[in-house]
Design a protein around this motif. Structure first.
Motif, PDB file in Angstrom:
ATOM      1  N   TYR A  22     -27.408 -31.099  10.358  1.00  0.00           N
ATOM      2  CA  TYR A  22     -27.710 -30.993   8.935  1.00  0.00           C
ATOM      3  C   TYR A  22     -27.746 -32.376   8.287  1.00  0.00           C
ATOM      4  CZ  TYR A  22     -27.393 -25.915   8.680  1.00  0.00           C
ATOM      5  OH  TYR A  22     -27.611 -24.588   8.833  1.00  0.00           O
ATOM      6  N   ALA A  23     -26.848 -33.245   8.683  1.00  0.00           N
ATOM      7  CA  ALA A  23     -26.816 -34.596   8.107  1.00  0.00           C
ATOM      8  C   ALA A  23     -28.096 -35.356   8.443  1.00  0.00           C
ATOM      9  CB  ALA A  23     -25.593 -35.354   8.620  1.00  0.00           C
ATOM     10  N   THR A  26     -30.921 -33.896   6.409  1.00  0.00           N
ATOM     11  CA  THR A  26     -30.809 -34.274   4.997  1.00  0.00           C
ATOM     12  C   THR A  26     -31.260 -35.714   4.781  1.00  0.00           C
ATOM     13  OG1 THR A  26     -28.978 -32.730   4.698  1.00  0.00           O
ATOM     14  CG2 THR A  26     -29.209 -34.463   3.056  1.00  0.00           C
ATOM     15  N   THR A  29     -35.030 -35.841   5.020  1.00  0.00           N
ATOM     16  CA  THR A  29     -35.669 -35.254   3.842  1.00  0.00           C
ATOM     17  C   THR A  29     -35.595 -36.191   2.646  1.00  0.00           C
ATOM     18  OG1 THR A  29     -35.098 -33.051   4.638  1.00  0.00           O
ATOM     19  CG2 THR A  29     -35.660 -33.259   2.303  1.00  0.00           C
ATOM     20  N   VAL A  30     -34.437 -36.758   2.407  1.00  0.00           N
ATOM     21  CA  VAL A  30     -34.267 -37.676   1.275  1.00  0.00           C
ATOM     22  C   VAL A  30     -35.141 -38.917   1.459  1.00  0.00           C
ATOM     23  CG1 VAL A  30     -32.600 -39.185   0.123  1.00  0.00           C
ATOM     24  CG2 VAL A  30     -31.983 -36.838   0.662  1.00  0.00           C
TER      25      VAL A  30
END
Length: 68
Positions: A22-23, A26, A29-30
């Motif tokens: 997930y990290a 994320t 995506t950012v």
């Protein structure tokens, strides 16, 4: 006999794997959103998009018979 075989490379403790995945997702995506925002806020890009919009409006007006 097969029941007596020892599992090689069996399940290891992977409690942190989901969090790490997930990290990474994320961060990716950012980063992608940051790049998109930088492109959108670029004055040359805004000018090019505005020219495309004006060209589309001109074609629509010519198709409807109301423009030059």
């Amino acid at each position: 006999m097969a029941g007596d075989l020892v599992r090689v490379g069996g399940w290891h403790n992977q409690k942190g794997m989901t969090t790490a995945e997930y990290a990474v997702g994320t961060v990716a995506t950012v980063s992608f959103v940051g790049i998109i925002l930088a492109i959108i806020n670029n004055p040359e890009f805004q000018k090019a998009i505005w020219q495309v919009v004006l060209a589309i409006i001109k074609v629509v007006m010519q198709t409807l018979g109301g423009g030059a």
